[in-house]
Design an enzyme around this catalytic site. Sequence first.
Site, PDB file in Angstrom:
ATOM      1  N   GLU A   1       0.847  -1.194   0.000  1.00  0.00           N
ATOM      2  CA  GLU A   1       0.000   0.000   0.000  1.00  0.00           C
ATOM      3  C   GLU A   1       0.887   1.250   0.000  1.00  0.00           C
ATOM      4  O   GLU A   1       0.703   2.166  -0.807  1.00  0.00           O
ATOM      5  CB  GLU A   1      -0.900  -0.016   1.242  1.00  0.00           C
ATOM      6  N   HIS A   2       1.830   1.292   0.919  1.00  0.00           N
ATOM      7  CA  HIS A   2       2.795   2.391   0.995  1.00  0.00           C
ATOM      8  C   HIS A   2       4.202   1.801   0.863  1.00  0.00           C
ATOM      9  O   HIS A   2       4.540   0.869   1.581  1.00  0.00           O
ATOM     10  CB  HIS A   2       2.741   3.117   2.339  1.00  0.00           C
TER      11      HIS A   2
END
Length: 443
Positions: free
Chosen positions: A335-336
Amino acid sequence: MISRIDLRGDALPEGGALRDLLPRAEFDVEAALEKVRPICEDVHHRGTAALIEYAQKFDGVTLEQVRVPSEALKTALAELDPAVRAALEESIRRARIVHREQRRSEHTTQVVPGGTVTEKWVPVERVGLYAPGGRSVYPSSVVMNVVPAQEAGVESIALASPPQKEFGGLPHPTILAACALLGVDEVYAAGGAVAVAMFAYGTSGPDGCPPVNMVTGPGNIWVAAAKRYFTGRIGIDTEAGPTEIAVLADSTADPVHVAADLISQAEHDPLAAAVLVTDSAELADAVEKELEPQVAATKHVEDRIKPALAGKQSAIVLVDSLEDGLKVVDAYGAEHLEIQTADAAAWAARVRNAGAVFVGPWAPVSLGDYCAGSNHVLPTGGCACHSSGLSVQSFLRGIHIVDYTRDALAEVTHHVVTLAEAEDLPAHGAALKARFGWKVPTQ
């Protein structure tokens, strides 16, 4: 506090075999689906009465109405801490700068003389946005959902957030204040699968919620399961799972920064994933050592951070080289993804799979959560290999407009008839022949 996975020494496996070696939270949406199904159908049949009953059951509050009165929005904004208001206003300003540039323009292509295809972009008519309100309050998620919808030109925006016992059954006042700042006045005290069902089916009555075309926003497993249940009836952004951070780092990275960033994601949830991928055993040791004092000095230690860091979803992954590290983070699809290496921009440019990439020591994930201008509603669970984060495009539909003259149609009719007959669909070809006296125009 955090486990290690040593991938050094042997050639890395490819594709799914590599993904299977990497840590990931267990998040069984299919199992949750069976539990939310009766809730969703109850909302379908009983509407507002079901919403009020579930607010009592799940949130411990007695609601007189589900829609938040406009006065409550005004009061929340008036009583908002000035520093928080200033921070939200800056977050909104920066998000608008980025998202305004994402809007696509209509484009017409001339295929042949007299034959054009125009692609126009039309916003979704009505959207339901979800702002979580469980372990933490997320006014930033209000910003990240509302701004791209508004910049896309969505005409009707509703927002739901769980009712809070502490605030008399209203959503958290900071959520309400963020809505007021953004000009969203249709807000509902509803949480989880109940909120998604309300949006999907709509409810009647003076404070009823008309059904929406699309639901976006992060949430817990019940929100994800309800989104799956309604896929096809409504559009969704993604089935958001537990939050993730992966850090690709080498010996030049500052272990203090890396440890702090891992902890920053771990404080979301005991299922949050914190993964460090590095070719430096020395950095791995230093980060592990640094975690201890930083965790001890912060909040949410026992109920979130320690379980998250110690869970099977988090690990320090050792690799032989940054080339191998890049393969690992692409297989993981975080996601990050932070890149904390020498020449970080060059490595970041080679990343294929990530919800968002944060380059170098001065672009931590926390910046993206609030004030980078980027969107923090991002794909989780490895979905970054095929899905994007929330943007203006999420709320737009591309429609092709086909415009051909008689001569342009005549020129291609023989090809259409041939392909129609090859597919054993003669009526398709006949639809063109009928326009030319049932004869295929000669070329």
